[in-house]
Each structure stands twice: as C-alpha cells, then as structure tokens.
Design a protein around this motif. Structure first.
Motif, PDB file in Angstrom:
ATOM      1  N   GLU A  25       0.831  -1.218   0.000  1.00 46.93           N
ATOM      2  CA  GLU A  25       0.000   0.000   0.000  1.00 46.93           C
ATOM      3  C   GLU A  25       0.860   1.261   0.000  1.00 46.93           C
ATOM      4  OE1 GLU A  25      -1.619   1.786   3.447  1.00 46.93           O
ATOM      5  OE2 GLU A  25      -1.199   0.036   4.700  1.00 46.93           O
ATOM      6  N   THR A  27      -0.557   4.396   1.477  1.00 50.97           N
ATOM      7  CA  THR A  27      -0.922   5.324   2.567  1.00 50.97           C
ATOM      8  C   THR A  27       0.100   5.264   3.687  1.00 50.97           C
ATOM      9  OG1 THR A  27      -3.267   5.276   2.044  1.00 50.97           O
ATOM     10  CG2 THR A  27      -2.697   5.914   4.267  1.00 50.97           C
ATOM     11  N   ILE A  28       0.674   4.093   3.891  1.00 51.87           N
ATOM     12  CA  ILE A  28       1.722   3.964   4.914  1.00 51.87           C
ATOM     13  C   ILE A  28       2.892   4.907   4.578  1.00 51.87           C
ATOM     14  CG2 ILE A  28       2.841   1.995   3.776  1.00 51.87           C
ATOM     15  CD1 ILE A  28       3.312   0.769   6.520  1.00 51.87           C
ATOM     16  N   LYS A  86      -5.987  10.396   0.776  1.00 52.63           N
ATOM     17  CA  LYS A  86      -5.919   9.068   1.394  1.00 52.63           C
ATOM     18  C   LYS A  86      -7.142   8.312   0.889  1.00 52.63           C
ATOM     19  CE  LYS A  86      -6.582   7.084   5.988  1.00 52.63           C
ATOM     20  NZ  LYS A  86      -6.925   7.410   7.365  1.00 52.63           N
ATOM     21  N   THR A 105      -5.207   3.136   0.840  1.00 52.49           N
ATOM     22  CA  THR A 105      -5.269   2.477   2.154  1.00 52.49           C
ATOM     23  C   THR A 105      -5.359   0.970   1.918  1.00 52.49           C
ATOM     24  OG1 THR A 105      -7.658   2.549   2.069  1.00 52.49           O
ATOM     25  CG2 THR A 105      -6.576   4.382   3.211  1.00 52.49           C
ATOM     26  N   VAL A 106      -5.518   0.233   2.990  1.00 57.37           N
ATOM     27  CA  VAL A 106      -5.675  -1.222   2.868  1.00 57.37           C
ATOM     28  C   VAL A 106      -6.873  -1.541   1.973  1.00 57.37           C
ATOM     29  CG1 VAL A 106      -6.272  -3.322   4.145  1.00 57.37           C
ATOM     30  CG2 VAL A 106      -4.500  -1.772   5.025  1.00 57.37           C
ATOM     31  N   GLY A 125      -0.320  -2.120   9.557  1.00 58.75           N
ATOM     32  CA  GLY A 125      -1.538  -2.357  10.323  1.00 58.75           C
ATOM     33  C   GLY A 125      -2.756  -2.026   9.491  1.00 58.75           C
ATOM     34  N   HIS A 130     -12.560   2.057  15.973  1.00 61.17           N
ATOM     35  CA  HIS A 130     -11.914   2.998  16.890  1.00 61.17           C
ATOM     36  C   HIS A 130     -12.576   2.963  18.257  1.00 61.17           C
ATOM     37  CE1 HIS A 130      -8.929   5.151  14.437  1.00 61.17           C
ATOM     38  NE2 HIS A 130      -9.637   4.645  13.448  1.00 61.17           N
ATOM     39  N   SER A 140     -13.286   1.447  10.334  1.00 63.61           N
ATOM     40  CA  SER A 140     -12.567   1.544   9.059  1.00 63.61           C
ATOM     41  C   SER A 140     -13.228   0.710   7.958  1.00 63.61           C
ATOM     42  CB  SER A 140     -11.129   1.073   9.244  1.00 63.61           C
ATOM     43  OG  SER A 140     -10.466   1.091   7.993  1.00 63.61           O
ATOM     44  N   ASP A 142     -11.668  -0.737   5.873  1.00 72.47           N
ATOM     45  CA  ASP A 142     -10.798  -1.901   5.657  1.00 72.47           C
ATOM     46  C   ASP A 142     -11.515  -3.198   6.053  1.00 72.47           C
ATOM     47  OD1 ASP A 142      -8.814  -0.093   4.970  1.00 72.47           O
ATOM     48  OD2 ASP A 142      -7.608  -0.417   6.779  1.00 72.47           O
ATOM     49  N   LYS A 159      -3.862  -2.347  15.914  1.00 70.73           N
ATOM     50  CA  LYS A 159      -3.097  -1.457  16.783  1.00 70.73           C
ATOM     51  C   LYS A 159      -3.852  -1.159  18.058  1.00 70.73           C
ATOM     52  CE  LYS A 159      -1.247   0.904  13.668  1.00 70.73           C
ATOM     53  NZ  LYS A 159      -2.250   1.430  12.888  1.00 70.73           N
ATOM     54  N   PHE A 189       0.363  -5.254  17.038  1.00 71.53           N
ATOM     55  CA  PHE A 189       1.149  -4.315  16.247  1.00 71.53           C
ATOM     56  C   PHE A 189       2.539  -4.121  16.839  1.00 71.53           C
ATOM     57  CE2 PHE A 189       2.091  -0.230  14.121  1.00 71.53           C
ATOM     58  CZ  PHE A 189       1.817  -0.601  12.825  1.00 71.53           C
ATOM     59  N   THR A 263      -6.410   8.283  12.293  1.00 73.66           N
ATOM     60  CA  THR A 263      -5.287   7.336  12.308  1.00 73.66           C
ATOM     61  C   THR A 263      -3.938   8.050  12.080  1.00 73.66           C
ATOM     62  OG1 THR A 263      -6.731   5.507  11.688  1.00 73.66           O
ATOM     63  CG2 THR A 263      -4.385   5.200  11.269  1.00 73.66           C
ATOM     64  N   LEU A 267      -0.858   8.098  14.924  1.00 74.31           N
ATOM     65  CA  LEU A 267       0.458   7.516  14.596  1.00 74.31           C
ATOM     66  C   LEU A 267       1.565   8.550  14.783  1.00 74.31           C
ATOM     67  CD1 LEU A 267      -0.319   5.411  11.390  1.00 74.31           C
ATOM     68  CD2 LEU A 267       0.020   4.599  13.731  1.00 74.31           C
TER      69      LEU A 267
END
Ligand code: PSU
Ligand code: MN
Length: 305
Positions: A25, A27-28, A86, A105-106, A125, A130, A140, A142, A159, A189, A263, A267
């Motif tokens: 990916e 976005t990381i 994103k 993203t994922v 991750g 959330h 998410s 995801d 995470k 994580f 997110t 981070l």
C-alpha cells in the motif's frame, strides 16, 4: 470494459512470466511515516519481497492513473508530496475520474490488487473499530473490504489505538478469517501479544494460501487477515505503550480530530511521544510482514492452475 492500469516494468515482467507478485500500500508512505523514513522503508520492503523471490507492486494513483508498481522516482515523488489524498473504497474512483493523486489504504489497495490479479498484500496495520465507535461510528472501511475482496492481507495485528475486542467482533460478524501466524494470541502491532486469543492459527504459508483458495472455491467472497507478530527483539512491551496511547487519544479528542485524520494523527503523536521508537518497531514489523506475504505469494503461485 476494464479499468486501465499502469504496470511498472518489473510488475509487467512478472505478469508475463506468471511469477508471484506482492501488493504493497501507499498510505503507509504518505500518511503513516515521516519523510525520509517512509521512502527508505518502502524501498527496503520492496527489497525484502524481491529477495524472497516475488515482485513488489506498490499501488497508488498518480495524476488520475492507477499504478500497479512504482518506479524508484515515483516512489520518491510520492514520499515527498504533501497534498496527497488518502483513498479508500468511497473515493478511489472519484480520484481517477478527476485526475487526482492519492495513496491507497488497505481497502483501496485490496481493490486494486484484485483488479490486477494479485492475491497477497503486505502492510503494517489495518484500520479497525476505533475506541468510542459506539458514539463516533468510526469503523474503518478496511474491515468491510476484507469481507468482500479476495485478497490475503498480512498485517501485525490491530493497533492498540483501536478497540481491539470490537475490531475482532466486527471481523467475525463479517465472516473474515483472522489467522495468527505461529502463535495463539493475536499480536498487537508494536507488541507481540494483545493478550487476546486468536480465532485461528496457522504455522505455514502454504496453509494460508490454501485456505484462501478454498474460500474462493466455496463461493465465499472476501479475503483473509493474517496477523503476523512483530519479531520479539523489535517489540515495544504493551505496558510501555498504554499511557502513551491514552495521551494521544486524549489529545485527538481535545482537538476534535475526526474521520480520515484520526489514524494519521495518532500515529504521528505516538511517534513523537515514544521519541521515534514506535517508528523503528513499525519498520521492523512491515519488513517481517513483507517476508511472510512473499512466502504466501509463492505458495499461491504453486497452487494456481
Ligand atoms: N495503520 C498503520 N499505518 C497506516 C495505516 C494504518 O499502522 O498507515 C493506514 C492504512 O492505510 C489503513 C488506514 O488502511 O490507515 C486506515 O485508515 P482509517 O482508520 O481512516 O480507515
Ligand atoms: Mn475512520
């Protein structure tokens, strides 16, 4: 009619040879790590995949073009860019339609990987439920993607910034297999264990590939989440992170951070509050995930046709 994709030279070659490819990916790179560590890590992860006998395909949208695999110059450009969207399921097509630039993203990477015929994807991750989701509804995309798109995603477990038990509940409801690699507990994580039992455990890449193939043969949509523990030497013990995560979450709340910004904000704050230690661990676990994803991709390749 199918979507037009730009394959990097090495991915085009792998496709022509029907050799294994691992999706990665972006976005990381743009929202998950600071420059220049983001680009350095992306390059190291690609090297891990090549060393394991597969081809890396980092996925992103550049000026309205869907790229499956980036050249070194494109990777550098993306890593330094500041105004990058994103992208998730909701806005992926809109970005292509409007000629935008976006990191996947994922969820969006799974969609693109599937379009490109790639079965396996490595990341750090995934997004999840959330904390406080019962009020914010912040869950998410995801998780829903894992339920509908047949790609095996290798991550290091949910995470601790998330509500981990609720994330597992939603995955179970959606029928997503959560497979921990070589241990009974779900990893967390930055830490080897979350203290929670994993729904499933597998000890070989071959079994993981086989399970995805059988799901597809059964007509079950969706992928699998593989939770791969961070190497013990690189972990940050769970207890060390508890107060740091609490503080980051409190600040997010005070500053009314919401939606897609949650997110990346958390981070970044955890990176600052751990004096960069969280990033070192993050890099170690992504490389470890790339290694396992490469093994799974090679097994898929043996089992195909
Ligand atoms: N977790 C990380 N690093 C990341 C992300 C998650 O450790 O960069 C990114 C991934 O791209 C993931 C996305 O798909 O954040 C989830 O965002 P959200 O929670 O807004 O769905
Ligand atoms: Mn969200």
């Amino acid at each position: 009619m199918t979507i037009e994709m730009q394959f990097s030279p090495e991915v085009a070659k792998a496709r022509a040879n029907a050799s294994p490819v691992v999706a990665l990916e972006s976005t990381i790179i743009t929202h998950g790590m600071p420059y220049p560590q983001n680009v350095q890590t992306a390059r190291k992860v690609e090297t891990v995949v090549r060393d394991g006998g597969a081809t890396p395909a980092t996925i992103a949208v550049l000026n309205g073009q869907l790229h499956i695999g980036l050249t070194d110059a494109q990777l550098e450009q993306l890593g330094q860019a500041t105004e990058v969207a994103k992208l998730s399921r909701a806005d992926f097509a809109a970005c292509l339609a409007t000629g935008g630039t976006g990191a996947t993203t994922v969820a969006a990477t799974m969609i693109a990987a599937h379009l490109a015929g790639i079965h396996v994807f490595a990341t750090g991750g995934i997004g999840g439920v959330h904390r406080g989701a019962e009020l914010s509804f912040d869950i998410s995309a995801d998780l829903h993607e894992l339920a509908q798109t047949p790609v095996t995603v290798v991550a290091a477990g949910p995470k601790a910034i998330l509500d981990v038990p609720k994330t597992l509940e939603v995955l179970e409801t959606l029928g997503v297999p959560v497979i921990t690699f070589k241990q009974n507990d779900i990893p967390a994580f930055w830490s080897c264990s979350s203290g929670l039992a994993s729904p499933l455990r597998m000890d070989s890449a071959a079994e993981i590939a086989q399970a995805q193939i059988i799901r597809t043969q059964m007509g079950l949509p969706g992928g699998q989440l593989v939770a791969n523990p961070i190497p013990a030497a690189a972990e940050i013990p769970r207890q060390t992170l508890v107060p740091i995560i609490e503080q980051a979450l409190r600040e997010a709340d005070e500053q009314a951070i919401s939606a897609k910004s949650v997110t990346p904000f958390l981070l970044q704050r955890i990176f600052e509050l751990t004096g960069g230690e969280s990033l070192t661990a993050n890099i170690a676990l992504v490389m470890n995930n790339a290694r396992l994803a490469t093994d799974i991709a090679c097994e898929f390749n043996k089992l195909a046709d």
